[in-house]
Scaffold this motif. Structure first.
Motif, PDB file in Angstrom:
ATOM      1  N   GLY A  29      -2.555  12.554  -8.049  1.00  0.00           N
ATOM      2  CA  GLY A  29      -3.909  12.902  -8.473  1.00  0.00           C
ATOM      3  C   GLY A  29      -4.674  11.806  -9.185  1.00  0.00           C
ATOM      4  N   PHE A  30      -4.138  10.601  -9.220  1.00  0.00           N
ATOM      5  CA  PHE A  30      -4.852   9.489  -9.847  1.00  0.00           C
ATOM      6  C   PHE A  30      -5.890   8.915  -8.891  1.00  0.00           C
ATOM      7  CE2 PHE A  30      -1.038   9.496 -12.441  1.00  0.00           C
ATOM      8  CZ  PHE A  30      -1.428   8.991 -13.677  1.00  0.00           C
ATOM      9  N   ASP A  31      -7.081   8.616  -9.389  1.00  0.00           N
ATOM     10  CA  ASP A  31      -7.943   7.661  -8.713  1.00  0.00           C
ATOM     11  C   ASP A  31      -7.314   6.295  -8.951  1.00  0.00           C
ATOM     12  OD1 ASP A  31      -9.779   9.622  -7.960  1.00  0.00           O
ATOM     13  OD2 ASP A  31     -10.988   9.365  -9.764  1.00  0.00           O
ATOM     14  N   VAL A  32      -7.435   5.383  -7.982  1.00  0.00           N
ATOM     15  CA  VAL A  32      -6.677   4.133  -8.069  1.00  0.00           C
ATOM     16  C   VAL A  32      -7.566   2.916  -7.835  1.00  0.00           C
ATOM     17  CG1 VAL A  32      -4.679   2.844  -7.244  1.00  0.00           C
ATOM     18  CG2 VAL A  32      -4.648   5.351  -7.172  1.00  0.00           C
ATOM     19  N   VAL A  33      -7.547   2.004  -8.806  1.00  0.00           N
ATOM     20  CA  VAL A  33      -8.177   0.694  -8.649  1.00  0.00           C
ATOM     21  C   VAL A  33      -7.080  -0.306  -8.293  1.00  0.00           C
ATOM     22  CG1 VAL A  33      -9.585  -1.109  -9.691  1.00  0.00           C
ATOM     23  CG2 VAL A  33      -9.886   1.275 -10.414  1.00  0.00           C
ATOM     24  N   VAL A  34      -7.266  -0.991  -7.189  1.00  0.00           N
ATOM     25  CA  VAL A  34      -6.303  -1.984  -6.716  1.00  0.00           C
ATOM     26  C   VAL A  34      -6.863  -3.374  -6.968  1.00  0.00           C
ATOM     27  CG1 VAL A  34      -5.175  -2.923  -4.662  1.00  0.00           C
ATOM     28  CG2 VAL A  34      -5.333  -0.446  -4.971  1.00  0.00           C
ATOM     29  N   ALA A  43      -5.921  -5.085   2.259  1.00  0.00           N
ATOM     30  CA  ALA A  43      -6.572  -4.386   1.157  1.00  0.00           C
ATOM     31  C   ALA A  43      -7.375  -3.189   1.675  1.00  0.00           C
ATOM     32  CB  ALA A  43      -7.470  -5.346   0.393  1.00  0.00           C
ATOM     33  N   GLU A  44      -8.090  -3.389   2.779  1.00  0.00           N
ATOM     34  CA  GLU A  44      -8.892  -2.294   3.341  1.00  0.00           C
ATOM     35  C   GLU A  44      -7.988  -1.153   3.811  1.00  0.00           C
ATOM     36  OE1 GLU A  44     -12.031  -2.242   2.949  1.00  0.00           O
ATOM     37  OE2 GLU A  44     -12.129  -4.306   2.225  1.00  0.00           O
ATOM     38  N   GLU A  45      -6.846  -1.504   4.392  1.00  0.00           N
ATOM     39  CA  GLU A  45      -5.898  -0.470   4.824  1.00  0.00           C
ATOM     40  C   GLU A  45      -5.381   0.330   3.623  1.00  0.00           C
ATOM     41  OE1 GLU A  45      -1.532  -0.127   7.052  1.00  0.00           O
ATOM     42  OE2 GLU A  45      -2.717  -1.969   7.246  1.00  0.00           O
ATOM     43  N   THR A  46      -5.120  -0.359   2.527  1.00  0.00           N
ATOM     44  CA  THR A  46      -4.658   0.319   1.321  1.00  0.00           C
ATOM     45  C   THR A  46      -5.726   1.257   0.788  1.00  0.00           C
ATOM     46  OG1 THR A  46      -3.182  -1.500   0.746  1.00  0.00           O
ATOM     47  CG2 THR A  46      -3.823  -0.026  -1.038  1.00  0.00           C
ATOM     48  N   LEU A  47      -6.963   0.811   0.759  1.00  0.00           N
ATOM     49  CA  LEU A  47      -8.060   1.662   0.282  1.00  0.00           C
ATOM     50  C   LEU A  47      -8.233   2.891   1.173  1.00  0.00           C
ATOM     51  CD1 LEU A  47     -10.710  -1.031  -0.702  1.00  0.00           C
ATOM     52  CD2 LEU A  47      -9.414   0.437  -2.257  1.00  0.00           C
ATOM     53  N   GLU A  48      -8.080   2.710   2.475  1.00  0.00           N
ATOM     54  CA  GLU A  48      -8.160   3.846   3.393  1.00  0.00           C
ATOM     55  C   GLU A  48      -7.043   4.840   3.121  1.00  0.00           C
ATOM     56  OE1 GLU A  48      -8.119   2.288   7.325  1.00  0.00           O
ATOM     57  OE2 GLU A  48     -10.049   1.234   7.112  1.00  0.00           O
ATOM     58  N   GLY A  49      -5.853   4.319   2.840  1.00  0.00           N
ATOM     59  CA  GLY A  49      -4.719   5.196   2.540  1.00  0.00           C
ATOM     60  C   GLY A  49      -4.919   5.972   1.251  1.00  0.00           C
ATOM     61  N   ILE A  50      -5.527   5.348   0.257  1.00  0.00           N
ATOM     62  CA  ILE A  50      -5.824   6.045  -1.000  1.00  0.00           C
ATOM     63  C   ILE A  50      -6.827   7.163  -0.752  1.00  0.00           C
ATOM     64  CG2 ILE A  50      -6.920   5.786  -3.271  1.00  0.00           C
ATOM     65  CD1 ILE A  50      -5.784   2.888  -3.286  1.00  0.00           C
ATOM     66  N   ALA A  51      -7.909   6.844  -0.037  1.00  0.00           N
ATOM     67  CA  ALA A  51      -8.926   7.859   0.258  1.00  0.00           C
ATOM     68  C   ALA A  51      -8.347   9.004   1.075  1.00  0.00           C
ATOM     69  CB  ALA A  51     -10.096   7.213   1.002  1.00  0.00           C
ATOM     70  N   GLY A  52      -7.417   8.675   1.977  1.00  0.00           N
ATOM     71  CA  GLY A  52      -6.792   9.703   2.801  1.00  0.00           C
ATOM     72  C   GLY A  52      -5.945  10.679   2.016  1.00  0.00           C
ATOM     73  N   ARG A  53      -5.637  10.331   0.790  1.00  0.00           N
ATOM     74  CA  ARG A  53      -4.866  11.219  -0.091  1.00  0.00           C
ATOM     75  C   ARG A  53      -5.768  12.031  -1.017  1.00  0.00           C
ATOM     76  NH1 ARG A  53      -1.804   7.325   1.858  1.00  0.00           N
ATOM     77  NH2 ARG A  53       0.465   7.615   2.030  1.00  0.00           N
ATOM     78  N   GLY A  54      -7.061  11.994  -0.744  1.00  0.00           N
ATOM     79  CA  GLY A  54      -7.997  12.884  -1.429  1.00  0.00           C
ATOM     80  C   GLY A  54      -8.485  12.430  -2.788  1.00  0.00           C
ATOM     81  N   VAL A  55      -8.324  11.140  -3.097  1.00  0.00           N
ATOM     82  CA  VAL A  55      -8.792  10.619  -4.380  1.00  0.00           C
ATOM     83  C   VAL A  55      -9.667   9.392  -4.127  1.00  0.00           C
ATOM     84  CG1 VAL A  55      -6.775  11.472  -5.634  1.00  0.00           C
ATOM     85  CG2 VAL A  55      -6.751   9.158  -4.674  1.00  0.00           C
ATOM     86  N   ARG A  56     -10.261   8.888  -5.186  1.00  0.00           N
ATOM     87  CA  ARG A  56     -11.118   7.713  -5.074  1.00  0.00           C
ATOM     88  C   ARG A  56     -10.296   6.431  -5.188  1.00  0.00           C
ATOM     89  NH1 ARG A  56     -15.306   7.988  -9.709  1.00  0.00           N
ATOM     90  NH2 ARG A  56     -13.395   8.530 -10.842  1.00  0.00           N
ATOM     91  N   GLY A  57     -10.720   5.420  -4.473  1.00  0.00           N
ATOM     92  CA  GLY A  57     -10.092   4.115  -4.565  1.00  0.00           C
ATOM     93  C   GLY A  57     -11.140   3.037  -4.737  1.00  0.00           C
TER      94      GLY A  57
END
Length: 260
Positions: A29-34, A43-57
């Motif tokens: 449930g964390f929003d994540v800053v990378v 990096a873009e793939e990681t951000l997409e994966g974060i968004a796909g888990r229902g939180v902000r990246g």
């Protein structure tokens, strides 16, 4: 635990262990800053994966070895998604010199200490100041954390990469010191010591270690995966172990166990 949205900041998070940590935190449930030194396709793939888990990246580019940029880097992190409740110090470099420690050049040790120790220490110092200033809530139940990703080499001496071992031992002590200093502010501090983890960083030594893994050189005879580290970070950051701080967690399949 606070009902306020939790925000995590993961250094070195665009791929490998950093990405797995970011995904695990998102799952809790964390929003994540990378953060990383470059914003690329990984990096873009990681951000997409974060968004796909229902939180902000969010992504903040920067080199933790550049101390002069720490203040502006952290300002961007805090502005991106709000006050940080979990810092994961994952960024680090491996030795560029593998061989007799009697031949290690000064620049190799300087590079490792500059990123792994100096950069990490002073980034944590500034982040901790911000976290203290943000403080609200019940001080008796830490709902915030700082997590250091070190290595089994913090305690396992490997002369062939002595400079790396020295830098990771420094992180181990750093974690203990910050745990003592920050407990009164409700900030738990943890150290995670990965063993042999299958990542891009270990690809060049795969053949060297694979035979040892397959021959049961340690109790759980398999390569560790980045997700093994991510899951451990997630449990600690989520506050599922609220009465611990200053501990070192070996995520290494038992490799650290001394045997006769």
């Amino acid at each position: 635990m606070s009902d306020t949205k939790k925000v995590a900041f993961v250094t070195g998070g665009r791929r490998g262990i950093g990405r797995a940590i970011a995904y695990a935190l998102a799952g809790h449930g964390f929003d994540v800053v990378v953060n990383d030194v470059v914003r690329d396709d990984s990096a873009e793939e990681t951000l997409e994966g974060i968004a796909g888990r229902g939180v902000r990246g969010a992504f903040v580019e920067g080199d933790i070895a550049d101390l002069d940029k720490h203040e502006s880097l952290l300002a961007k992190v805090w502005d991106a998604l709000g006050p940080v409740s979990c810092l994961v110090n994952n960024a680090g470099v491996q030795t560029a010199f593998r061989g007799d420690m009697l031949n290690i050049p000064p620049e190799s040790l300087d590079r490792l200490l500059g990123v792994n120790v100096r950069g990490t220490f002073f980034l944590t110092q500034q982040a901790a100041r911000r976290m203290i200033a943000d403080r609200s809530g019940d001080m008796t139940r830490p709902d915030r954390s700082i997590i250091f990703i070190s290595s089994g080499n913090a305690v396992i001496a490997t002369p062939g990469q002595a400079d790396y071992c020295i830098s990771k031992a420094g992180i181990a002590m750093m974690s203990s010191l910050y745990a003592l200093r920050l407990a009164e502010h409700g900030i738990a501090v943890h150290e995670i010591r990965p063993g042999i983890i299958r990542t891009d960083m270990t690809a060049d030594v795969f053949d060297k270690y694979d035979g040892w893994v397959q021959s049961r050189g340690f109790p759980q005879a398999r390569w560790g995966e980045a997700e093994d580290i991510g899951r451990t970070v997630g449990v600690l950051a989520a506050g599922l172990m609220p009465y611990v701080t200053g501990g070192a967690y070996h995520v290494d399949g038992g490799m650290h166990i001394r045997r006769t």
